[in-house]
Design a protein around this motif. Sequence first.
Motif, PDB file in Angstrom:
ATOM      1  N   UNK A 259       0.822  -1.202   0.000  1.00 18.89           N
ATOM      2  CA  UNK A 259       0.000   0.000   0.000  1.00 18.89           C
ATOM      3  C   UNK A 259       0.863   1.262   0.000  1.00 18.89           C
ATOM      4  N   UNK A 260       1.982   1.207   0.714  1.00 16.32           N
ATOM      5  CA  UNK A 260       2.878   2.365   0.814  1.00 16.32           C
ATOM      6  C   UNK A 260       3.679   2.575  -0.470  1.00 16.32           C
ATOM      7  N   UNK A 261       4.209   1.486  -1.031  1.00 13.87           N
ATOM      8  CA  UNK A 261       5.133   1.597  -2.157  1.00 13.87           C
ATOM      9  C   UNK A 261       4.438   1.619  -3.515  1.00 13.87           C
ATOM     10  N   UNK A 262       3.265   1.000  -3.625  1.00 13.41           N
ATOM     11  CA  UNK A 262       2.575   0.894  -4.913  1.00 13.41           C
ATOM     12  C   UNK A 262       1.280   1.688  -4.928  1.00 13.41           C
ATOM     13  N   UNK A 263       0.427   1.433  -3.935  1.00 14.03           N
ATOM     14  CA  UNK A 263      -0.909   2.057  -3.944  1.00 14.03           C
ATOM     15  C   UNK A 263      -0.837   3.574  -3.807  1.00 14.03           C
ATOM     16  N   UNK A 264      -0.067   4.069  -2.843  1.00 17.54           N
ATOM     17  CA  UNK A 264      -0.006   5.507  -2.612  1.00 17.54           C
ATOM     18  C   UNK A 264       0.449   6.284  -3.840  1.00 17.54           C
TER      19      UNK A 264
ATOM     20  N   UNK B 196       0.403  17.844   1.238  1.00 18.81           N
ATOM     21  CA  UNK B 196       1.154  17.006   2.180  1.00 18.81           C
ATOM     22  C   UNK B 196       0.336  16.665   3.431  1.00 18.81           C
ATOM     23  N   UNK B 197      -0.410  17.598   4.019  1.00 17.03           N
ATOM     24  CA  UNK B 197      -1.216  17.234   5.197  1.00 17.03           C
ATOM     25  C   UNK B 197      -2.204  16.107   4.921  1.00 17.03           C
ATOM     26  N   UNK B 198      -2.804  16.098   3.721  1.00 16.03           N
ATOM     27  CA  UNK B 198      -3.727  15.016   3.367  1.00 16.03           C
ATOM     28  C   UNK B 198      -2.983  13.699   3.224  1.00 16.03           C
ATOM     29  N   UNK B 199      -1.826  13.744   2.570  1.00 14.55           N
ATOM     30  CA  UNK B 199      -1.024  12.529   2.389  1.00 14.55           C
ATOM     31  C   UNK B 199      -0.584  11.980   3.750  1.00 14.55           C
ATOM     32  N   UNK B 200      -0.117  12.852   4.619  1.00  8.84           N
ATOM     33  CA  UNK B 200       0.361  12.400   5.927  1.00  8.84           C
ATOM     34  C   UNK B 200      -0.777  11.805   6.756  1.00  8.84           C
TER      35      UNK B 200
ATOM     36  N   UNK C  38      -3.358  10.111   5.582  1.00 11.77           N
ATOM     37  CA  UNK C  38      -3.556   8.760   5.070  1.00 11.77           C
ATOM     38  C   UNK C  38      -2.451   7.820   5.565  1.00 11.77           C
ATOM     39  N   UNK C  39      -1.224   8.309   5.594  1.00 15.46           N
ATOM     40  CA  UNK C  39      -0.113   7.473   6.048  1.00 15.46           C
ATOM     41  C   UNK C  39      -0.257   7.112   7.527  1.00 15.46           C
TER      42      UNK C  39
ATOM     43  N   UNK D  57       3.677  10.004  12.997  1.00 18.96           N
ATOM     44  CA  UNK D  57       3.119  11.362  13.028  1.00 18.96           C
ATOM     45  C   UNK D  57       4.196  12.390  13.357  1.00 18.96           C
ATOM     46  N   UNK D  58       5.046  12.064  14.319  1.00 17.06           N
ATOM     47  CA  UNK D  58       6.120  12.991  14.693  1.00 17.06           C
ATOM     48  C   UNK D  58       7.066  13.215  13.519  1.00 17.06           C
TER      49      UNK D  58
END
Length: 319
Positions: free
Chosen positions: A101-106, A231-235, A237-238, A306-307
Motif C-alpha cells: 500500500x505504501x510503495x505501490x498504492x499511494x 502534504x497534510x492530506x497525504x500524511x 492517510x499514512x 506522526x512525529x
Amino acid sequence: MKKDVTEQRKSVFRKWKESGKLASVGFQISIYAFPLTLFAIFWIGTNINSILLAFQDVAFDGTKTWAGFHNFVDFIREMASEDGTLLSTSFKNSIKMFLINLAICMPLYLLFSFYIFKKLFANRFIMIVIMVPAIVSEFIIAMVFKRFVGGALPSIAKSVFGLSGFPDLLTDPKYTFSTVIFYMIWTSFSTSLIIYPNAMRAIDPSLFESAQMDGAGWWTQFWKIILPLIYPTISTFLILGVSGLFLTAGPVMTFYMYGAYPEVYTMGYYFTVQTMTAVGESTYPFLAAGGLILTLVSCPLTFGTKFALDRFDPTRDMA
C-alpha cells in the motif's frame, strides 16, 4: 444554615427554569447520555475486560485462573515461528499489505488523482471505472469478481488464447494472495479519487498559471506544487495506514468467509476467525494478549510516524 443553603438552591433552580437554562441542560444531557453510555460499555468496559482477560486462563467450564504473562509468551512465540503457522503467516501478510500500500498504492492514488484533476484524456471514463466499487454494494462487486475469476476468465483464456487448464486465481494457493492484493488495490482507489483531487482543487490556480508561464510541465507542477501543498492530506492517510497495520482484513472475509486459505490470512482476518469460530472462551485470553501486544507495537509506530511526518511537513513554514 442548611435551610438557607436549601433556599439558595431552590432559588437558583427557579431562575434556571424561568430563563430556559434548565431545559437546555436537560436537552444536552439527553443528547450526550446515550453515546457516552455506549462508549463506557462497549469501549471502556470491553477494553478493561480484554486487559484482564489477557492475564487469565479460561477452562472449558468457564473457570478463570491467573496466568500471568503466559498468554503473551505463547502469542509472541507463535507469531515469531518459522513453521508457517496461521499466526506467523497472518503477521507477515499484514506487513506485506502495508508495504504494498505504501510503495505501490499511494503513488498510484496520487498519479491517478492528478490525472483526473488535470482533466486529461478519458478522465471521466477512468473515474467511472474506478468508482464502481464505491457505487455498487461491496458484496455484489466481490461476488461478480469471484465469478469472473473462477469462471469467465478461464473460459476466455481457453477460447481466445488457447490456454487450457487456466487456474482459478482465488483457489490456487500460488495466486490467491496476489489476487487479493489486486482486488484490494482496485477497490481502494475510490476513496482516494474523492479525497486527493478535492485537496488539489483547493490549491490557488494562480500557482499553476505562474508555473506554466515559467515553463514548468505537468511533472514539475505535480512534484513542486501539488505534493508539498497536499502534504497534510497525504500524511493523514499514512498515519491512518500505520494505525490500522494489524486491523486490515482486506476482502478476505468477503471472498472466503471463515474458510480462507492460509496464504491469504491477515491479522485482522485471523482475529475475526479465531473469535467467531472459538468453541467456548478458552482461546479468548490468548487473543486478548495478542491484541495488547499489537497495540503496544502499533501505538509507538503511529505516534512516531506522526512525529516524523510533522517534522518534514513542507507547509509548516508557510503557516
